[in-house]
Design a protein around this motif. Structure first.
Motif, PDB file in Angstrom:
ATOM      1  N   THR A  77      -9.758 -36.886  17.697  1.00 19.34           N
ATOM      2  CA  THR A  77     -10.036 -38.165  17.042  1.00 19.34           C
ATOM      3  C   THR A  77      -9.616 -39.295  17.968  1.00 19.34           C
ATOM      4  O   THR A  77      -8.557 -39.236  18.596  1.00 19.34           O
ATOM      5  N   PHE A  78     -10.449 -40.325  18.042  1.00 22.92           N
ATOM      6  CA  PHE A  78     -10.194 -41.450  18.923  1.00 22.92           C
ATOM      7  C   PHE A  78      -9.852 -40.988  20.344  1.00 22.92           C
ATOM      8  O   PHE A  78      -8.983 -41.553  21.013  1.00 22.92           O
ATOM      9  N   GLY A  79     -10.500 -39.890  20.771  1.00 19.96           N
ATOM     10  CA  GLY A  79     -10.300 -39.374  22.121  1.00 19.96           C
ATOM     11  C   GLY A  79      -8.999 -38.636  22.326  1.00 19.96           C
ATOM     12  O   GLY A  79      -8.637 -38.315  23.465  1.00 19.96           O
ATOM     13  N   GLU A  80      -8.291 -38.304  21.237  1.00 19.07           N
ATOM     14  CA  GLU A  80      -6.998 -37.625  21.339  1.00 19.07           C
ATOM     15  C   GLU A  80      -7.071 -36.245  20.689  1.00 19.07           C
ATOM     16  O   GLU A  80      -7.648 -36.083  19.614  1.00 19.07           O
ATOM     17  N   LYS A  81      -6.458 -35.258  21.335  1.00 15.47           N
ATOM     18  CA  LYS A  81      -6.376 -33.913  20.766  1.00 15.47           C
ATOM     19  C   LYS A  81      -5.289 -33.887  19.697  1.00 15.47           C
ATOM     20  O   LYS A  81      -4.188 -34.401  19.907  1.00 15.47           O
ATOM     21  N   ARG A  82      -5.620 -33.229  18.590  1.00 16.94           N
ATOM     22  CA  ARG A  82      -4.775 -33.332  17.400  1.00 16.94           C
ATOM     23  C   ARG A  82      -4.707 -31.992  16.681  1.00 16.94           C
ATOM     24  O   ARG A  82      -5.702 -31.275  16.577  1.00 16.94           O
ATOM     25  N   LEU A  83      -3.516 -31.678  16.161  1.00 19.61           N
ATOM     26  CA  LEU A  83      -3.303 -30.482  15.356  1.00 19.61           C
ATOM     27  C   LEU A  83      -2.793 -30.921  13.991  1.00 19.61           C
ATOM     28  O   LEU A  83      -1.704 -31.486  13.877  1.00 19.61           O
ATOM     29  N   ASN A  84      -3.583 -30.686  12.939  1.00 18.92           N
ATOM     30  CA  ASN A  84      -3.192 -31.010  11.577  1.00 18.92           C
ATOM     31  C   ASN A  84      -2.536 -29.801  10.916  1.00 18.92           C
ATOM     32  O   ASN A  84      -2.941 -28.653  11.161  1.00 18.92           O
ATOM     33  N   PHE A  85      -1.556 -30.040  10.060  1.00 17.77           N
ATOM     34  CA  PHE A  85      -0.902 -28.954   9.338  1.00 17.77           C
ATOM     35  C   PHE A  85      -0.215 -29.512   8.105  1.00 17.77           C
ATOM     36  O   PHE A  85      -0.051 -30.728   7.958  1.00 17.77           O
ATOM     37  N   ALA A  86       0.176 -28.610   7.221  1.00 16.65           N
ATOM     38  CA  ALA A  86       0.847 -29.002   5.978  1.00 16.65           C
ATOM     39  C   ALA A  86       2.320 -28.628   6.028  1.00 16.65           C
ATOM     40  O   ALA A  86       2.690 -27.567   6.549  1.00 16.65           O
ATOM     41  N   GLY A  87       3.165 -29.491   5.470  1.00 16.67           N
ATOM     42  CA  GLY A  87       4.583 -29.210   5.371  1.00 16.67           C
ATOM     43  C   GLY A  87       4.897 -28.346   4.160  1.00 16.67           C
ATOM     44  O   GLY A  87       3.994 -27.913   3.426  1.00 16.67           O
ATOM     45  N   PRO A  88       6.175 -28.076   3.906  1.00 14.54           N
ATOM     46  CA  PRO A  88       6.566 -27.166   2.822  1.00 14.54           C
ATOM     47  C   PRO A  88       6.102 -27.596   1.442  1.00 14.54           C
ATOM     48  O   PRO A  88       5.904 -26.757   0.558  1.00 14.54           O
ATOM     49  N   ASP A  89       5.938 -28.889   1.217  1.00 14.83           N
ATOM     50  CA  ASP A  89       5.509 -29.397  -0.081  1.00 14.83           C
ATOM     51  C   ASP A  89       4.062 -29.891  -0.051  1.00 14.83           C
ATOM     52  O   ASP A  89       3.659 -30.693  -0.894  1.00 14.83           O
ATOM     53  N   GLY A  90       3.301 -29.410   0.934  1.00 16.66           N
ATOM     54  CA  GLY A  90       1.929 -29.871   1.086  1.00 16.66           C
ATOM     55  C   GLY A  90       1.816 -31.197   1.813  1.00 16.66           C
ATOM     56  O   GLY A  90       0.731 -31.792   1.849  1.00 16.66           O
ATOM     57  N   ASP A  91       2.916 -31.646   2.417  1.00 18.59           N
ATOM     58  CA  ASP A  91       2.916 -32.906   3.161  1.00 18.59           C
ATOM     59  C   ASP A  91       1.838 -32.879   4.239  1.00 18.59           C
ATOM     60  O   ASP A  91       1.643 -31.876   4.913  1.00 18.59           O
ATOM     61  N   GLY A  92       1.167 -33.995   4.442  1.00 21.17           N
ATOM     62  CA  GLY A  92       0.165 -34.094   5.486  1.00 21.17           C
ATOM     63  C   GLY A  92       0.783 -34.519   6.809  1.00 21.17           C
ATOM     64  O   GLY A  92       1.318 -35.623   6.926  1.00 21.17           O
ATOM     65  N   PHE A  93       0.725 -33.621   7.817  1.00 23.96           N
ATOM     66  CA  PHE A  93       1.282 -33.906   9.131  1.00 23.96           C
ATOM     67  C   PHE A  93       0.250 -33.623  10.210  1.00 23.96           C
ATOM     68  O   PHE A  93      -0.703 -32.874  10.004  1.00 23.96           O
ATOM     69  N   ALA A  94       0.476 -34.210  11.376  1.00 22.81           N
ATOM     70  CA  ALA A  94      -0.330 -33.897  12.547  1.00 22.81           C
ATOM     71  C   ALA A  94       0.503 -34.141  13.794  1.00 22.81           C
ATOM     72  O   ALA A  94       1.432 -34.964  13.799  1.00 22.81           O
ATOM     73  N   LEU A  95       0.163 -33.397  14.849  1.00 15.76           N
ATOM     74  CA  LEU A  95       0.707 -33.614  16.177  1.00 15.76           C
ATOM     75  C   LEU A  95      -0.444 -34.082  17.062  1.00 15.76           C
ATOM     76  O   LEU A  95      -1.534 -33.508  17.019  1.00 15.76           O
ATOM     77  N   VAL A  96      -0.218 -35.111  17.872  1.00 10.53           N
ATOM     78  CA  VAL A  96      -1.237 -35.646  18.760  1.00 10.53           C
ATOM     79  C   VAL A  96      -0.693 -35.622  20.191  1.00 10.53           C
ATOM     80  O   VAL A  96       0.439 -36.062  20.439  1.00 10.53           O
ATOM     81  N   GLU A  97      -1.504 -35.121  21.112  1.00 11.84           N
ATOM     82  CA  GLU A  97      -1.112 -35.130  22.508  1.00 11.84           C
ATOM     83  C   GLU A  97      -1.228 -36.542  23.071  1.00 11.84           C
ATOM     84  O   GLU A  97      -2.276 -37.188  22.953  1.00 11.84           O
ATOM     85  N   VAL A  98      -0.132 -37.023  23.674  1.00 12.09           N
ATOM     86  CA  VAL A  98      -0.086 -38.374  24.228  1.00 12.09           C
ATOM     87  C   VAL A  98       0.389 -38.295  25.680  1.00 12.09           C
ATOM     88  O   VAL A  98       1.424 -37.694  25.971  1.00 12.09           O
ATOM     89  N   ARG A  99      -0.368 -38.906  26.566  1.00  6.96           N
ATOM     90  CA  ARG A  99       0.026 -38.940  27.975  1.00  6.96           C
ATOM     91  C   ARG A  99       1.099 -39.998  28.191  1.00  6.96           C
ATOM     92  O   ARG A  99       1.048 -41.096  27.639  1.00  6.96           O
ATOM     93  N   ASP A 100       2.095 -39.635  28.972  1.00  7.78           N
ATOM     94  CA  ASP A 100       3.128 -40.580  29.422  1.00  7.78           C
ATOM     95  C   ASP A 100       3.899 -41.230  28.281  1.00  7.78           C
ATOM     96  O   ASP A 100       4.242 -42.419  28.331  1.00  7.78           O
ATOM     97  N   ASP A 101       4.172 -40.454  27.231  1.00  6.57           N
ATOM     98  CA  ASP A 101       5.125 -40.919  26.219  1.00  6.57           C
ATOM     99  C   ASP A 101       6.504 -40.496  26.704  1.00  6.57           C
ATOM    100  O   ASP A 101       6.910 -39.345  26.553  1.00  6.57           O
ATOM    101  N   ASN A 102       7.219 -41.433  27.281  1.00  5.67           N
ATOM    102  CA  ASN A 102       8.476 -41.113  27.964  1.00  5.67           C
ATOM    103  C   ASN A 102       9.711 -41.388  27.121  1.00  5.67           C
ATOM    104  O   ASN A 102      10.821 -41.519  27.666  1.00  5.67           O
ATOM    105  N   ARG A 103       9.536 -41.457  25.828  1.00  6.93           N
ATOM    106  CA  ARG A 103      10.708 -41.631  24.969  1.00  6.93           C
ATOM    107  C   ARG A 103      11.631 -40.423  25.085  1.00  6.93           C
ATOM    108  O   ARG A 103      11.170 -39.287  25.235  1.00  6.93           O
ATOM    109  N   PRO A 104      12.951 -40.637  25.019  1.00  8.33           N
ATOM    110  CA  PRO A 104      13.890 -39.508  25.094  1.00  8.33           C
ATOM    111  C   PRO A 104      13.639 -38.521  23.958  1.00  8.33           C
ATOM    112  O   PRO A 104      13.175 -38.893  22.877  1.00  8.33           O
ATOM    113  N   VAL A 105      13.961 -37.242  24.204  1.00  7.50           N
ATOM    114  CA  VAL A 105      13.706 -36.211  23.199  1.00  7.50           C
ATOM    115  C   VAL A 105      14.976 -35.452  22.870  1.00  7.50           C
ATOM    116  O   VAL A 105      15.946 -35.455  23.622  1.00  7.50           O
ATOM    117  N   TRP A 106      14.939 -34.806  21.725  1.00  8.96           N
ATOM    118  CA  TRP A 106      15.970 -33.859  21.302  1.00  8.96           C
ATOM    119  C   TRP A 106      15.376 -32.466  21.451  1.00  8.96           C
ATOM    120  O   TRP A 106      14.283 -32.199  20.958  1.00  8.96           O
TER     121      TRP A 106
END
Length: 310
Positions: free
Chosen positions: A111-140
């Motif tokens: 969508t909008f030129g971005e690769k995306r993975l949609n999935f549901a959380g434990p309570d049916g929550d709507g979530f997605a992961l999107v691949e982003v180039r050069d997102d350099n925020r610190p991670v855990w």
């Protein structure tokens, strides 16, 4: 037009079981629990926060887990999907990981030129992961999720609306710019934001209104630097005709709330003082922290609240 808002601050949802919720965000998604406290208005219910190492604005998903709460009914007038940013090339890892953990609703798309993975959380929550180039925020990094795959924070939220016109006007006033509209979705972004600057508006004129419950987003919060900027935003919104709450001290940020034309509850939250105000960074989320007005309830709450896995 406002210039104080820098993107998302946090997203707050509801769940039916605290332990399941905690396990999902820490063990499955690999986020850090940065605060374990209680609902200000219902102290017998947890308020759990998950994010990066410090709980930086734009990374924090929070939950009110009401025991045995019935599931919400998806519909308009709410945030339908909360979207996280992950590195390019990592969706294969996440698809395998989520499948092994038994998650449902997995679906890949672009969508909008971005690769995306949609999935549901434990309570049916709507979530997605999107691949982003050069997102350099610190991670855990924890629980088998390496830096090459780890969630960077929010990418966006998608709101389901019967008519997006008035909400587009509001977001434009809040400093957002329209990037593109396609297939019934309008994408807006705040320039120079904190990495979590996108809002998608999904127009669904024939869909019934949502009913909140477990899996529903309660509100979405936008980030401002400090209380001075927040008061500027509050005045501007009130001058425009919005009914905005007084400033509320939420211990880790200051908050104001107002209802949007499309029905979604918005919050404007400060980046100050942060989650390390009562715990050092190394121990965030470990101990039960109580607001001042509920500290006298600690013996009762420690017996009543469900024990979480650390």
């Amino acid at each position: 037009m406002l210039t104080q808002i820098k993107g998302l601050h946090h997203v707050t949802s509801m769940a039916a079981d605290a332990r399941t919720n905690n396990r999902f965000f820490t063990d499955v998604l690999g986020l850090r629990r940065v605060k374990k406290t209680v609902n200000f208005d219902s102290p017998d219910v947890y308020h759990l926060y998950y994010g990066d190492e410090t709980g930086a604005p734009g990374t924090v998903m929070t939950y009110f887990p009401f025991p045995d709460m019935g599931r919400g009914r998806a519909g308009t007038g709410e945030v339908g999907t909360t979207v996280f940013s992950v590195p390019e090339g990592s969706l294969g890892f996440w698809s395998d990981r989520l499948t092994r953990r038994g998650l449902t609703g997995l679906r890949t798309e672009e969508t909008f030129g971005e690769k995306r993975l949609n999935f549901a959380g434990p309570d049916g929550d709507g979530f997605a992961l999107v691949e982003v180039r050069d997102d350099n925020r610190p991670v855990w990094t924890a629980n088998g999720v390496s830096e090459d795959h780890a969630i960077r924070g929010f990418h966006s939220v998608a709101m389901r609306l019967r008519d997006e016109g008035a909400t587009t006007e509001l977001l434009t006033f809040m400093g957002y710019e329209t990037l593109e509209s396609r297939d019934g979705v309008t994408r807006l972004i705040v320039p120079g934001g904190n990495g979590a600057g996108i809002v998608d508006l999904e127009t669904m004129p024939n869909i019934q209104r949502g009913l909140q419950g477990a899996g529903s987003v309660h509100h979405v919060a936008f980030s401002v630097e400090n209380r001075e900027k927040q008061l500027e935003v509050r005045k501007a919104l009130m001058d425009t005709g919005y009914h905005v709450t007084p400033v509320i001290d939420r211990d880790y940020f200051w908050a104001i709330y107002f209802r949007t034309p499309g029905g979604v509850l918005f919050e404007i939250a400060t980046n100050e003082p942060g989650f390390d105000r009562d715990e050092d960074t190394a121990h965030l989320g470990a101990a039960l922290k109580l607001p001042q007005q509920h500290k006298h309830l600690r013996p009762i709450l420690e017996q009543h609240l469900q024990k979480l896995e650390d």
